[in-house]
Enzyme design. Structure first.
Site, short mmCIF file in Angstrom:
data_model
loop_
_atom_site.label_atom_id
_atom_site.label_comp_id
_atom_site.label_asym_id
_atom_site.label_seq_id
_atom_site.Cartn_x
_atom_site.Cartn_y
_atom_site.Cartn_z
N CYS A 130 -3.70 33.52 -21.33
CA CYS A 130 -3.98 32.40 -20.14
C CYS A 130 -2.66 31.38 -19.03
O CYS A 130 -1.74 31.13 -19.46
CB CYS A 130 -3.90 31.12 -21.06
N GLY A 243 -8.20 47.85 -28.63
CA GLY A 243 -8.08 47.97 -26.96
C GLY A 243 -8.92 49.25 -26.96
O GLY A 243 -8.47 50.49 -27.22
#
Ligand SMILES: Cc1cc2nc3c(=O)[nH]c(=O)nc-3n(C[C@H](O)[C@H](O)[C@H](O)COP(=O)(O)OP(=O)(O)OC[C@H]3O[C@@H](n4cnc5c(N)ncnc54)[C@H](O)[C@@H]3O)c2cc1C
Ligand SMILES: Cc1cc2nc3c(=O)[nH]c(=O)nc-3n(C[C@H](O)[C@H](O)[C@H](O)COP(=O)(O)O)c2cc1C
Ligand code: FES
Lengths: 300, 285
Positions: A130, A243
């Site tokens: 973030c 992933g």
């Protein structure tokens, strides 16, 4: 049938197939398809200190063998998570990992302080992908010192296993992994999405309203495997790999690369029963290959 | 509501072109057909592998509960729909649905005005059928870029709807958007639609009940429809489009701004919609 149970940073999980954060909400929608207790654990949608409205749409774009998203962490805030979502998830028998995001180191600390009083929480996953508003929007997870500070501040209040989720948008992921390990992370999860972009040629503008977004899906699997493999050799912490996993064989690749458990993200969007399917497929694979337990898969 | 009955293969029965670049695909799936309501949609997998990756959302353009069939009407506009156009009968197609909340039908007994722009006509077909089965007077305003892109008109007529068309290039009907004949109709006092003040010569089951309006189409089109409804005080339901990830409410990919008593909040087109009340929808820009 082979034993699928895993023990990871003090967490006892019935199987190593987890729901990744952000594609699974708080489990309410998928609960209409199969029980929330089926995944090894649910990594809940990322929560912030205050409720957040997220980005404008379009938030989703197609990519070759994958997708881009720029949800922008739309969520009801940590208090609503504690009051409303966590008790419901626990009532359904789910193992719940909170996923937290902050705009400053102080916000991460405050969220974890509030979560320390939340009953039944099984673990905390710290999303450090973030932007840090105190540092001109630089992403926490790209600087070892800042990633370490976030980990230390959350650690102060965290009485449950602390998982730090690493960003792949770095030159050397092992430097970040070592830095957060030194500050007391109990486990690592990786990878978060890779920053990417899609352009609409007809309209001559980016597809996403936010212009850029996170790439996920099979397109990133080779990058994720490489990073899990590097990290597993660099630090002595259990790893939750993710992933682009779409099959039991994909999951096994991550175990071979050094993961102790895996999480399924985007795969849930295109195949809503993918988690129970992979749990079953993994059991079958282990039986066929003659493993008594998933923990017997030796990493490369 | 919002219970997903199906994430399994449906059998493709037929797939044929019905207008310029526009195809109708009929699929056999009794469970889905029995449950589906007008305004709901499905998420369709366009590949068995991972590329193209995401499922594509399509409105139910035909619901045959007794026959166990549904119809999708789609325009070839990219990779996924391009692949779909080549599919042949006998193929197993992976569908997820029925999804979303359909149109609210029991709101009013008065006449219904259906306004569709482009592919927005698709979900209005089963809606028109059901409204006519309930003996509601139905007025359809159908618009497209040109005449060759209009579809479903004979179906609307067969159901007993009054149909007016508009084309942007003037190749058929009024020259402009469907909001052109719609505006004229409203300005003329809803002839046949039986507004209390109307001096209508063609009343047909409408009585003096207030009309309700249902619209689907691109955002600028919905904006124009919503404007007319505001001006003429008509209750309207709008079916919205948004790019989707999951289609079931989990990923927040399709979350749009909705006006409520507490201010502007976010709602998911796939789960809380795709149909919203005109007053709720924020259609700026
Ligand atoms: C609720 C809903 C109902 C719909 N009903 C119909 C219908 O009945 N008939 C019809 O022809 N089309 C309909 N659409 C639009 C349809 O989903 C797109 O045309 C289709 O996804 C295009 O896919 P593609 O691979 O050919 O295009 P590409 O441009 O290659 O697709 C790339 C990505 O963008 C998404 N996308 C592209 N255009 C749209 C769009 N207009 N809306 C949402 N996502 C889009 C695709 O799903 C895909 O994820 C509907 C959309 C929604 C949200
Ligand atoms: C729609 C969407 C939303 C996501 N939201 C979050 C989030 O809130 N917090 C987080 O840590 N990761 C989030 N992620 C990242 C995923 O948890 C996961 O790390 C990534 O997608 C890679 O896995 P995958 O290829 O299986 O999707 C999100 C991913 C997607 C696709
Ligand atoms: S598309 Fe995932 S929430 Fe609507």
């Amino acid at each position: 049938m082979a034993d699928l149970r895993v023990r990871l940073a003090g967490l006892d999980l019935p199987n190593p197939i987890l729901a990744a954060s952000g594609v699974y909400g708080f489990g309410r929608e998928f609960a209409k398809l199969y029980p929330p207790s089926a995944p090894g654990a649910i990594m809940a949608k990322g929560v912030t200190l205050e409720p957040s409205a997220g980005n404008l749409t379009p938030r989703i774009a197609e990519a070759p063998a994958g997708m881009l998203n720029s949800i922008g962490l739309e969520n009801p805030g940590v208090d609503a998570f504690i009051r409303r979502e966590l008790p419901w998830m626990k009532s359904q028998g789910a193992r719940v990992i909170a996923n937290i995001s902050g705009h400053s180191v102080g916000e991460y600390e405050e969220i974890s302080r509030r979560l320390s009083e939340a009953e039944g929480l099984d673990a905390i996953e710290v999303n450090i992908s973030c932007p840090n508003l105190d540092h001109g929007g630089l992403v926490f997870g790209t600087d070892p010192a800042i990633a370490a500070e976030v980990t230390a501040r959350v650690r102060k209040h965290c009485h449950v296993p602390l998982i730090v989720k690493l960003s792949p948008n770095v030159t050397d992921i092992t430097a970040i992994a070592k830095a957060v390990a030194a500050e007391g992370a109990d486990a690592l999860s990786l990878i978060n999405t890779l920053l990417g972009m899609a352009i609409d040629v007809k309209a001559r503008k980016p597809v996403l309203a936010r212009q850029v977004g996170g790439l996920s899906g099979p397109a990133i699997k080779p990058v994720a495997l490489r990073m899990v493999w590097e990290t597993a050799r660099a630090v002595d912490l259990p790893i939750i790999g993710m992933g682009g996993i779409l099959s039991a064989e994909d999951a096994v690749e991550f175990f071979l690369a050094g993961a102790h458990a895996v999480a399924i993200g985007s795969g849930n969007l295109i195949r809503p029963y993918i988690i129970p399917e992979i749990i079953e497929g993994l059991g079958r694979w282990l039986d066929q290959e003659g493993y008594a337990s998933v923990n017997d898969i030796r990493r490369l | 509501m919002n219970d997903i009955s199906l994430a399994k293969p449906a059998l493709l029965i037929s797939n044929r072109q019905i207008a310029d670049g526009i195809y109708a695909m009929d699929l056999q799936e009794p469970g889905l057909a029995a449950e589906a309501r007008p305004g709901q949609f499905v998420m369709l997998a366009v590949s068995e592998g991972a590329d193209p990756f995401l499922r594509r959302p399509f409105s139910l353009a035909g619901i045959d509960g007794d026959g166990g069939k549904i119809r999708l009407i789609y325009q070839v506009s990219g990779r996924g729909t391009g692949l779909m156009a080549a599919w042949e009968a006998g193929k197993q197609v992976s569908l997820l649905g029925p999804l979303g909340n359909g149109f609210a039908l029991d709101a009013q007994p008065g006449p219904a005005i259906l306004v569709g722009g482009g592919m927005g006509l698709a979900p209005l077909l089963p809606l028109a059928k059901e409204l006519r089965e309930r003996d509601r007077a139905v007025y359809v305003f159908a618009g497209a870029r040109s005449l060759g892109l209009l579809f479903g008109l004979s179906d609307f007529r067969a159901y007993g709807c009054m149909v007016q068309i508009a084309t942007e290039d003037g190749s058929g009907g009024a020259a402009g958007f469907a909001t052109l004949p719609l505006g004229q109709y409203m300005q003329a006092g809803f002839p046949g639609g039986g507004r209390a003040s109307g001096t209508d010569g063609m009343t047909r089951g409408g009585g003096s009940q207030a009309p309700s309006l249902y619209a689907c189409g691109p955002a600028p089109f919905l904006r124009a429809v919503a404007g007319l409804c505001r001006d003429y005080g008509v209750e309207a339901q709008l079916s919205m489009e948004e790019r989707m990830g999951c289609g079931i409410g989990a990923c927040m990919g399709c979350s749009v701004q909705i006006r409520t008593a507490e201010g502007i909040v976010r709602k998911r087109v796939c789960y809380d919609g795709p149909v919203f009340r005109a007053g709720e929808v924020v259609l700026d820009g």
